[in-house]
Write an enzyme that holds these catalytic residues in place. Structure first.
Site, PDB file in Angstrom:
ATOM      1  N   TYR A  53      34.632  48.466  47.566  1.00 31.67           N
ATOM      2  CA  TYR A  53      33.989  47.779  46.446  1.00 31.67           C
ATOM      3  C   TYR A  53      33.244  48.777  45.564  1.00 31.67           C
ATOM      4  O   TYR A  53      32.565  49.670  46.057  1.00 31.67           O
ATOM      5  CB  TYR A  53      33.008  46.717  46.943  1.00 31.67           C
ATOM      6  CG  TYR A  53      33.659  45.507  47.578  1.00 31.67           C
ATOM      7  CD1 TYR A  53      35.030  45.303  47.551  1.00 31.67           C
ATOM      8  CD2 TYR A  53      32.884  44.550  48.227  1.00 31.67           C
ATOM      9  CE1 TYR A  53      35.606  44.189  48.137  1.00 31.67           C
ATOM     10  CE2 TYR A  53      33.451  43.427  48.814  1.00 31.67           C
ATOM     11  CZ  TYR A  53      34.818  43.255  48.777  1.00 31.67           C
ATOM     12  OH  TYR A  53      35.379  42.164  49.370  1.00 31.67           O
ATOM     13  N   PRO A  97      35.953  30.585  47.095  1.00 35.89           N
ATOM     14  CA  PRO A  97      35.826  29.141  47.355  1.00 35.89           C
ATOM     15  C   PRO A  97      36.009  28.282  46.112  1.00 35.89           C
ATOM     16  O   PRO A  97      36.328  27.095  46.230  1.00 35.89           O
ATOM     17  CB  PRO A  97      34.414  29.007  47.921  1.00 35.89           C
ATOM     18  CG  PRO A  97      33.676  30.188  47.395  1.00 35.89           C
ATOM     19  CD  PRO A  97      34.688  31.293  47.351  1.00 35.89           C
TER      20      PRO A  97
END
Length: 323
Positions: free
Chosen positions: A53, A212
């Site tokens: 990341y 999500p």
């Protein structure tokens, strides 16, 4: 805040996991530190990151930001259940990717240095490595555990048979193996219900869903477009056009329930028996506050059935497609 065990382990984690992928490329360090402080204050103790990341130009940037946050003290590290991942390519050298014993050793030490800590709570395999045998992987992980650098292991983006393969190899070594699987799972993307979730339940893994809200498509995208708050582009726009009627049904139903669409999407995941904690990746404090609201959303059987009607799921394989 609600807490639960991570899979079959004795480790207790919050029902929401703070994803940090935006820290650095999209969220500046000061704001990232503020978001992490707010997450801890709200009771979120489960943080997820990865060694890659930070983007191609600065891999490791996100871990560095978290490390400087830990260095502020105030028991920040002690209050955090820290998960990071390895697999992705860190440099152009041949042994700095995937899951060889050499890369596990080097990647682990590099992450510890960037994170300014001496141990990782959950060290996750970011992807399956088809070139490295499981005995080599588990032997390297066992060394890290013996050295006190790793407490638990997890997987990410594994197929159901990969989980079975990993766990059976660990069993032969009398080793715990995986305690979690991190993968994409939401109302839109329910393929995990075919084989990954049954495998996770069989072997006692906690499921940690990423994306999500399916890149914002479950977060009230149509209403935001109409209000001029958001402009969808690229592949997300193509998906939006293809599923516009479905998304509109969903947003209207969220209105009936009296909740924001994003809250309903997170609440639905929290109602799934295999799910430990959805990963929320806020870029701002407001997005973190919105995610925490979902903990107060209760969905009854009728609401869950209505959501299944709008976004049909799967039965476990092979019943899903064969008698």
């Amino acid at each position: 805040m609600q807490y639960t065990h991570l899979g079959r382990s004795g480790l207790k984690v919050s029902r929401l996991c703070l994803g940090t992928m935006n820290f650095g490329p999209q969220t500046d360090e000061a704001t990232a530190h503020s978001i992490m402080d707010s997450a801890l204050d709200s009771g979120i103790n489960f943080f997820d990151t990865a060694n890659v990341y930070g983007g191609t130009g600065h891999r490791g940037w996100t871990e560095e930001i978290i490390g400087r946050w830990f260095a502020k003290g105030g028991e920040r590290r002690e209050r955090t259940v820290l998960a990071t991942k390895l697999y992705g390519t860190m440099t152009d050298r041949p042994n700095e990717s995937k899951l060889s014993a050499l890369n596990i050793r080097r990647a682990l030490d590099a992450s510890l240095k960037r994170l300014q800590t001496d141990y990782i709570d959950i060290y996750q395999f970011h992807h399956i490595d088809r070139d490295t045998p499981w005995d080599e992987i588990w032997q390297a992980i066992e060394v890290g555990v013996q050295q006190g650098k790793i407490l638990y292991s997890g997987s990410s983006n594994f197929a159901g048979w990969h989980i079975a393969q990993a766990q059976e190899a660990a069993r032969r070594r009398n080793y715990t193996g995986l305690v979690s699987e991190q993968s994409i799972y939401n109302l839109f993307r329910r393929e995990l219900e075919l084989e990954v979730i049954p495998a996770a339940q069989q072997y006692g893994l906690g499921l940690i869903p990423w994306s999500p809200l399916q890149g914002g498509l479950l977060g009230g995208v149509l209403k935001k477009e109409e209000q001029g708050v958001r402009r969808t582009e690229g592949r997300a726009l193509e998906t939006l056009k293809k599923h516009e009627d479905q998304i509109r049904l969903y947003e209207d139903f969220a209105d009936e329930l009296g909740h924001a669409p994003g809250d309903v999407a997170l609440a639905w995941l929290l109602h799934q028996p295999a799910v430990t904690a959805p990963i929320v990746g806020p870029r701002t404090q407001e997005q973190l506050d919105a995610a925490i609201r979902a903990l107060d959303v209760s969905l009854n059987e009728d609401a869950l059935k209505r959501l299944d009607d709008i976004f049909p799921g799967h039965r476990p394989a092979p019943e899903d497609y064969a008698w």
